[in-house]
Design a protein around this motif. Structure first.
Motif, short mmCIF file in Angstrom:
data_model
loop_
_atom_site.label_atom_id
_atom_site.label_comp_id
_atom_site.label_asym_id
_atom_site.label_seq_id
_atom_site.Cartn_x
_atom_site.Cartn_y
_atom_site.Cartn_z
N SER A 427 1.05 -1.59 -0.16
CA SER A 427 0.27 0.09 -0.41
C SER A 427 1.10 1.82 -0.08
O SER A 427 0.18 2.49 -0.42
N SER A 428 1.75 1.72 0.44
CA SER A 428 2.83 2.62 0.79
C SER A 428 3.28 2.77 -0.61
O SER A 428 3.07 4.09 -0.88
N LEU A 431 0.38 3.71 -2.94
CA LEU A 431 0.03 5.62 -2.78
C LEU A 431 0.79 6.45 -2.94
O LEU A 431 0.46 7.24 -3.60
N GLN A 436 0.72 10.06 -3.37
CA GLN A 436 0.70 11.30 -2.00
C GLN A 436 1.53 11.11 -1.61
O GLN A 436 2.94 10.25 -1.73
N THR A 438 3.56 9.61 2.04
CA THR A 438 3.54 8.99 2.69
C THR A 438 4.30 8.99 4.25
O THR A 438 4.51 8.03 5.07
N MET A 441 3.53 8.31 7.67
CA MET A 441 2.13 6.81 8.26
C MET A 441 2.09 5.30 7.75
O MET A 441 4.02 4.69 7.33
N ALA A 445 -2.42 3.11 7.80
CA ALA A 445 -2.91 5.12 7.04
C ALA A 445 -2.37 4.73 5.50
O ALA A 445 -3.17 5.37 5.47
N CYS A 446 -1.47 3.43 4.96
CA CYS A 446 -1.32 3.87 3.64
C CYS A 446 -2.53 2.97 2.76
O CYS A 446 -3.03 3.26 1.95
N ASP A 448 -5.29 2.62 4.73
CA ASP A 448 -6.87 3.49 4.12
C ASP A 448 -6.80 4.25 3.22
O ASP A 448 -7.75 4.66 2.71
N ALA A 449 -5.81 5.00 3.00
CA ALA A 449 -5.73 6.30 2.29
C ALA A 449 -5.63 5.90 1.17
O ALA A 449 -6.36 6.09 0.39
N LYS A 452 -9.25 5.31 0.03
CA LYS A 452 -9.82 6.41 -0.44
C LYS A 452 -10.07 7.17 -2.14
O LYS A 452 -10.30 7.57 -1.80
N ALA A 453 -8.54 7.05 -1.93
CA ALA A 453 -8.13 7.73 -3.25
C ALA A 453 -8.20 7.15 -4.46
O ALA A 453 -8.69 7.28 -5.34
#
Length: 494
Positions: A427-428, A431, A436, A438, A441, A445-446, A448-449, A452-453
């Protein structure tokens, strides 16, 4: 027909496929191969008229001939059941002008599930009634570890020990292993890289004194890495099934050739495509996609395999490998079964750190295999463009393959890019590739982001890791791996 397997380095010791699966690796360090591979072909028309399960039974029936039909049927039903999030198991989806073979719909969200949900079933059948306990010993660059742990956890009279390179897997990959529950599992990080772990695992299998001590307690060692033919054989299925999906969709006509682009480090995934070709699949080319650790790309280009280079830690960690074990099998088949040549090349690799294949052998390899590389910058750019332009969210390993495939001149064939893992395992990095920041994070958290993104959803088995306790914290030097295996056997079986 001779239905036995033997080592890539010698034809003196023949074994059945069941014995080869239980042993994992040949006593001389070679990998098990079969000289009859390619004599029997799959019925392509029948494949295109049936589903994944039927094709799996037929592929395994050819490659593992001493398994009975009813044994394989039971194995297939157990391996490809409700633990997959789609009945298709490995669906093919559009990817611009090309196609994406999604191999990450299993319980650990990586392509290794196709084989490692099957291997425990095959092993259980092979060892039925022999009275021995089996410890699976595996090195992982990221995905094999969790897939092996998930597949073998709780299997009677079986244990599984996984080694991974400390700090060189993604946060999610680490947690998948470190949180694994089960009385028969053991996980240990090693101070080093994947090649260190893999080389030492091979040394452990070659340790006769260790084998004798374990045998005295009724324990044998085996492998879940793709050096085990029971890991490799199930992967052949998804090449045939992908072709069937394309034919049913009207994308290819029966018999038309297809190009496959495969992100690979240990050469197992792409070798399965070569096995499919030998079994009659119309394969135009197999494109080997490498990250910055581009030893395979250099080999296919020059014929020189040279591991004497800096090891790079990349955002596609499952491909961070400099010693590609399964290439040995390709060398055997492409050299028309020249065990002496293969043994000599492997000796050169071990002693000198490199080998050079004859020009004629290289030419044969280049007839089937193309290659390319993508560094981290190209990988990030591919993740972004594939999402922004095509609406497809891909992980870094898939992005390596997509980047390489985009650079291959179109030849009129339908092209399939193998997608080996869920983007949410990384994810990190995904993302960050989407632009974005990071910084600071956590991995979750990544995650979840990223949801959302993109409006996509992380697999429950990955997002749920945040609530699980870390159970495995062991770290050891390479020299201590054998002792860790022996202590794991004592804990699990004695």
């Amino acid at each position: 027909m001779n239905s036995f397997y033997h080592s890539t380095r010698s034809k003196l010791d023949s074994v059945t496929s069941k014995q080869a699966i239980l042993r994992g690796i040949a006593p001389d360090g070679g990998l098990y191969v079969a000289d009859w591979l390619g004599q029997t072909k799959m019925d392509l028309a029948a494949v295109c008229a049936q589903g994944f399960h039927q094709t799996a039974r037929q592929v395994l029936g050819i490659l593992l001939p001493d398994y009975a039909e009813d044994e394989l049927a039971a194995c297939v039903e157990a391996a490809y059941g409700s633990q997959w999030d789609t009945p298709a198991v490995t669906p093919v989806t559009p990817l611009g002008a090309d196609w994406l073979l999604e191999l990450y719909h299993g319980p650990t969200s990586a392509f290794k599930d196709v084989a490692l949900q099957m291997l425990p079933q095959l092993m259980s059948v092979a060892r039925a009634g022999d009275g021995r306990d089996v410890m699976i010993v595996t090195a992982t660059s990221g995905d094999t570890g969790k897939a092996a742990l998930d597949g073998f956890a709780g299997v009677p009279h079986t244990g599984v020990t996984v080694f991974y390179p400390e700090g060189k897997v993604s946060d999610v990959q680490h947690l998948q292993m470190a949180t694994q529950a089960g009385d028969n599992v053991a996980v240990c990080a090693i101070r080093g890289n994947f090649d260190d772990a893999q080389s030492e695992v091979k040394s452990i299998f070659a340790d006769e004194a260790l084998a004798q001590r374990l045998a005295a307690s009724g324990v044998a060692l085996s492998s879940a890495n793709s050096i085990n033919v029971g890991r490799l054989a199930p992967q052949v299925t998804y090449y045939f099934d992908a072709y069937a999906q394309l034919e049913r969709a009207g994308v290819v006509k029966l018999g038309e050739k297809v190009t496959f682009c495969v992100p690979t480090g240990n050469f197992g995934d792409v070798l399965a495509g070569y096995y499919a070709k030998l079994l009659g699949l119309p394969v135009a080319r197999l494109v080997v996609a490498s990250n910055k650790n581009d030893v395979l790309t250099d080999f296919i280009t020059t014929g020189t395999y040279d591991r004497r280079r800096d090891f790079a830690k990349t955002i596609s960690p499952s491909m961070d490998i400099l010693v590609s074990s399964n290439l040995e099998r390709l060398l055997y088949y492409m050299s028309d079964g020249d065990c002496e040549l293969v043994a000599s090349l492997m000796a050169d690799l071990g002693e000198k750190g490199f080998y050079q294949v004859p020009e004629g052998l290289l030419a044969k390899i280049q007839e089937v295999f193309a290659c390319g590389r993508a560094d981290d910058d190209a990988t990030r750019a591919e993740i972004a463009s594939t999402w922004n332009e095509l609406g497809a969210l891909i992980d870094p390993h898939t992005a390596v393959a997509k980047s390489v495939l985009d650079a291959v001149p179109a030849d009129g064939t339908v092209r399939v890019c193998l997608s080996t893992a869920s983007p949410y395992k990384f994810s990190s990095d995904v993302l960050a590739a989407l632009g974005q920041d990071t910084s600071g994070m956590s991995g979750f958290a990544c995650m979840d982001a990223l949801e959302k993104a993109t409006g996509t959803t992380a697999p429950a088995q990955l997002s749920g890791l945040r609530d699980l306790p870390v159970l495995h914290k062991d770290v050891c030097d390479r020299a201590k791996m054998g002792a860790f295996v022996e202590s794991s056997c004592a804990r699990v079986f004695l």
